[in-house]
Write an enzyme that holds these catalytic residues in place. Structure first.
Site, mmCIF file in Angstrom:
data_model
loop_
_atom_site.group_PDB
_atom_site.id
_atom_site.type_symbol
_atom_site.label_atom_id
_atom_site.label_comp_id
_atom_site.label_asym_id
_atom_site.label_seq_id
_atom_site.Cartn_x
_atom_site.Cartn_y
_atom_site.Cartn_z
ATOM 1 N N HIS A 180 0.815 -1.223 0.000
ATOM 2 C CA HIS A 180 0.000 0.000 0.000
ATOM 3 C C HIS A 180 0.853 1.280 0.000
ATOM 4 O O HIS A 180 0.978 1.966 1.004
ATOM 5 C CB HIS A 180 -1.108 0.021 1.063
ATOM 6 C CG HIS A 180 -0.782 -0.479 2.439
ATOM 7 N ND1 HIS A 180 0.263 0.004 3.171
ATOM 8 C CD2 HIS A 180 -1.405 -1.396 3.211
ATOM 9 C CE1 HIS A 180 0.274 -0.614 4.344
ATOM 10 N NE2 HIS A 180 -0.721 -1.468 4.394
ATOM 11 N N ASN B 206 0.748 4.716 2.176
ATOM 12 C CA ASN B 206 0.226 4.486 3.522
ATOM 13 C C ASN B 206 1.237 3.704 4.354
ATOM 14 O O ASN B 206 1.851 2.755 3.867
ATOM 15 C CB ASN B 206 -1.102 3.719 3.468
ATOM 16 C CG ASN B 206 -2.178 4.511 2.748
ATOM 17 O OD1 ASN B 206 -2.663 4.125 1.690
ATOM 18 N ND2 ASN B 206 -2.538 5.651 3.307
ATOM 19 N N LEU C 218 -6.296 4.814 10.342
ATOM 20 C CA LEU C 218 -6.989 3.988 9.358
ATOM 21 C C LEU C 218 -6.610 2.524 9.567
ATOM 22 O O LEU C 218 -5.435 2.206 9.736
ATOM 23 C CB LEU C 218 -6.615 4.408 7.929
ATOM 24 C CG LEU C 218 -7.282 5.675 7.371
ATOM 25 C CD1 LEU C 218 -6.665 6.028 6.020
ATOM 26 C CD2 LEU C 218 -8.787 5.496 7.247
ATOM 27 N N ALA C 219 -7.596 1.663 9.571
ATOM 28 C CA ALA C 219 -7.377 0.238 9.841
ATOM 29 C C ALA C 219 -8.005 -0.566 8.722
ATOM 30 O O ALA C 219 -9.099 -1.094 8.856
ATOM 31 C CB ALA C 219 -7.974 -0.138 11.190
ATOM 32 N N GLY C 220 -7.310 -0.640 7.580
ATOM 33 C CA GLY C 220 -7.860 -1.365 6.443
ATOM 34 C C GLY C 220 -8.996 -0.591 5.819
ATOM 35 O O GLY C 220 -9.217 0.591 6.113
ATOM 36 N N ASP D 263 -6.960 -4.121 0.645
ATOM 37 C CA ASP D 263 -6.685 -4.075 2.085
ATOM 38 C C ASP D 263 -8.010 -4.226 2.852
ATOM 39 O O ASP D 263 -8.170 -3.723 3.965
ATOM 40 C CB ASP D 263 -5.976 -2.769 2.476
ATOM 41 C CG ASP D 263 -5.215 -2.875 3.801
ATOM 42 O OD1 ASP D 263 -5.024 -4.002 4.294
ATOM 43 O OD2 ASP D 263 -4.833 -1.823 4.347
ATOM 44 N N ASP E 32 -9.393 3.858 -2.805
ATOM 45 C CA ASP E 32 -10.755 4.070 -2.290
ATOM 46 C C ASP E 32 -11.095 5.545 -2.135
ATOM 47 O O ASP E 32 -12.185 5.886 -1.673
ATOM 48 C CB ASP E 32 -10.967 3.324 -0.953
ATOM 49 C CG ASP E 32 -10.039 3.809 0.153
ATOM 50 O OD1 ASP E 32 -9.156 4.653 -0.119
ATOM 51 O OD2 ASP E 32 -10.199 3.336 1.300
HETATM 52 ZN ZN LIG Z 1 -3.114 -4.849 5.165
#
Ligand SMILES: [Zn+2]
Length: 377
Positions: free
Chosen positions: A213, A216, A303-305, A271, A245
């Protein structure tokens, strides 16, 4: 009995075939040719390969049992994914080892029974060998220094199915662990990393193939010290994932990423976590609690996924960059397959599974075809 699939056109990795006529038997392609004009306005593309997904429909790969993994696979299949890499997240070593064993069971299960589901084909190990500074939501107590012995325990539990590993190049022993893993055919992806340029280039030199990613959980760009991100964008051979996204990465940065990596090295990933395909609410990512509100997944402030699906990522990429459908699909299919060294997953040669996405005349995805079996949305 062989069956025939026809469409207005088929987008392959390299070309466009008009009026394809595809004969399918037992889920596999018997022949593919350009046929007589028909009145279909549909476009067939490759089905998707998601190399970075943590779960869906309320289940997480760190804790899911076989039946729960099957429900994730069916959900992903319904959204156009033919193959995926279930992805771990940093957790207690025992939990990770158990998850890897269960994932290996699912990968080895007879694939002939799933005509309505995506297939897990290998494992993406994300963590524990990641940076404290750029850990995102990976729990600090479980982060570990890279170790060949521990990697071997993971790979043993996974019965050799770890094919992709996210690791921070600047950690002690990281290059040794990378070399060891690459020697076993594992692809190394630099991620959750604060590496400077020299550290990133050293990893690329030993064979790091990709970046996890991009943007990030990564040291940001600096024009005097390009760092990991500058090196990843600058080095043509390196692939780079992005979460398209509109939340994780600004559309302007997606345009820059695509310009730098081009349509052969850019890789779309989701993700996606357990809340994907579910309403807003409280969910888990590994050991963590994640609040999902208006499609934004947060553990505390971080941010968590995501709850992104690959079909949405492909649509967003077209919208953000103006790319044609064929390019957007390539980023979600052929590019990750080539990076993994598994190009045959996306092949339309005779004998290969008949997996396609179906788009209508307006460019909307209307169905998935898995092993010749058409699954409407
Ligand atoms: Zn991940």
């Amino acid at each position: 009995m062989p069956r025939t699939i026809t469409a207005r056109r088929l987008l392959t990795e390299k070309e466009e075939i008009d009026h394809p006529r595809i004969t399918v038997e037992d889920g596999r392609i018997l022949s593919l040719e350009s046929g007589l004009p028909n009145d279909s306005d549909e476009t067939l593309t490759a089905a998707f390969l998601d190399i970075h997904v943590h779960g869906a429909v309320s289940h997480d790969f760190m804790t899911a049992n076989g039946a729960e993994i099957d429900s994730i696979s069916r959900f992903l299949g319904s959204r156009g994914v033919a193959y995926y890499l279930p992805t771990t997240v940093t957790g207690p070593t025992d939990l990770t080892l158990r998850a890897l064993e269960t994932l290996a069971d699912s990968i080895e299960k007879d694939s002939t029974d799933g005509f309505d589901a995506a297939r897990p084909v290998a494992i993406h190990l994300e963590g524990p060998f990641v940076s404290h500074l750029r850990r995102g939501v990976h729990p600090v107590a479980c982060l570990l220094e890279p170790s060949i012995a521990l990697f071997d325990r993971f790979q043993h539990a996974a019965r050799g199915h770890i094919r992709l590993m996210t690791i921070a190049p600047e950690l002690p022993n990281s290059l040794e662990v990378m070399k060891h893993a690459i020697g076993q055919g594992v692809r190394v992806s630099m991620g959750h990393t604060d590496a400077n340029e020299a550290e990133a280039l050293a990893a690329i030199k030993v064979g790091a193939a990709s970046a996890t990613h991009a943007f990030n959980a990564m040291r940001p760009l600096n024009h005097r010290e390009p760092g990991i991100l500058g090196s990843v964008l600058d080095q043509d051979a390196v692939y780079a994932e992005a979460i398209c996204d509109g939340i994780h990465v600004h559309p302007a940065m997606i345009r820059l990423w695509l310009r730098m990596k081009g349509d052969t090295r850019a890789i779309l990933v989701t993700d996606g976590m357990s809340a994907t395909g579910m309403p807003d609410g409280t969910y888990n990512l590994g050991d963590m609690t994640v609040e999902v509100k208006n499609g934004v997944c947060l553990a505390g402030e971080t941010l968590a996924g995501s709850v992104l699906t690959m079909e949405q990522a492909v649509a967003n990429l077209q919208r953000f960059t103006g790319s044609p459908l064929g390019t957007a699909v390539r980023l979600a299919s052929h590019n990750p397959a080539r990076m993994l060294g598994m190009p045959s997953l996306m092949s339309f040669e005779p004998g290969c599974p008949a997996n396609f996405n179906v788009y209508d005349g307006e460019g909307r995805r209307t169905a998935t075809i898995l092993k010749g079996n058409r699954l409407p949305n």
